[in-house]
Write a protein that holds these residues in place. Structure first.
Motif, short mmCIF file in Angstrom:
data_model
loop_
_atom_site.label_atom_id
_atom_site.label_comp_id
_atom_site.label_asym_id
_atom_site.label_seq_id
_atom_site.Cartn_x
_atom_site.Cartn_y
_atom_site.Cartn_z
N ARG A 13 5.56 42.53 27.32
CA ARG A 13 5.81 42.59 25.87
C ARG A 13 4.75 43.45 25.19
O ARG A 13 5.06 44.24 24.29
CB ARG A 13 5.82 41.18 25.30
CG ARG A 13 6.20 41.12 23.87
CD ARG A 13 6.34 39.69 23.42
NE ARG A 13 6.81 39.65 22.05
CZ ARG A 13 7.08 38.55 21.42
NH1 ARG A 13 6.95 37.39 22.02
NH2 ARG A 13 7.49 38.59 20.18
N ILE A 14 3.50 43.30 25.59
CA ILE A 14 2.42 44.12 25.04
C ILE A 14 2.65 45.58 25.42
O ILE A 14 2.47 46.48 24.59
CB ILE A 14 1.05 43.61 25.51
CG1 ILE A 14 0.79 42.21 24.96
CG2 ILE A 14 -0.07 44.57 25.09
CD1 ILE A 14 -0.39 41.50 25.57
N ALA A 15 3.04 45.83 26.65
CA ALA A 15 3.27 47.21 27.12
C ALA A 15 4.36 47.88 26.30
O ALA A 15 4.25 49.06 25.97
CB ALA A 15 3.63 47.21 28.60
N ARG A 16 5.42 47.14 25.97
CA ARG A 16 6.51 47.72 25.18
C ARG A 16 6.11 47.89 23.72
O ARG A 16 6.42 48.90 23.10
CB ARG A 16 7.75 46.82 25.26
CG ARG A 16 8.51 46.93 26.55
CD ARG A 16 9.86 46.23 26.46
NE ARG A 16 9.75 44.85 26.02
CZ ARG A 16 9.59 43.78 26.81
NH1 ARG A 16 9.53 43.97 28.12
NH2 ARG A 16 9.50 42.57 26.33
N GLY A 17 5.43 46.89 23.17
CA GLY A 17 5.12 46.90 21.74
C GLY A 17 3.88 47.69 21.36
O GLY A 17 3.82 48.27 20.28
#
Length: 71
Positions: A13-17
């Motif tokens: 989620r961090i990688a995408r956001g």
């Protein structure tokens, strides 16, 4: 005395956001690991032929660390 706990989070989620933040953290983690400052807890190592046993450890939630498969 200021102890901290991390219950869980999703790196995907961090990688995408926030890809820039993810990349910075990724580089820092690999640096710490390479320097020997970061030592992952390993619950057990299993031969690839014993993958079913490794899955049992994970599914029963009995592992207190990483479950590693060795070729």
């Amino acid at each position: 005395m200021g102890a901290k706990s991390v219950i869980g989070f999703q790196m995907a989620r961090i990688a995408r956001g926030e890809p820039e933040l993810y990349e910075r953290w990724r580089q820092e983690l690999w640096r710490l690991f390479g320097d020997g400052a970061l030592k992952p807890a390993v619950h057990g190592e299993f031969a690839l032929e014993d993958a079913a046993k490794a899955h049992e450890a994970i599914e029963s939630r009995s592992n207190l660390g990483k479950v590693v498969l060795r070729p």
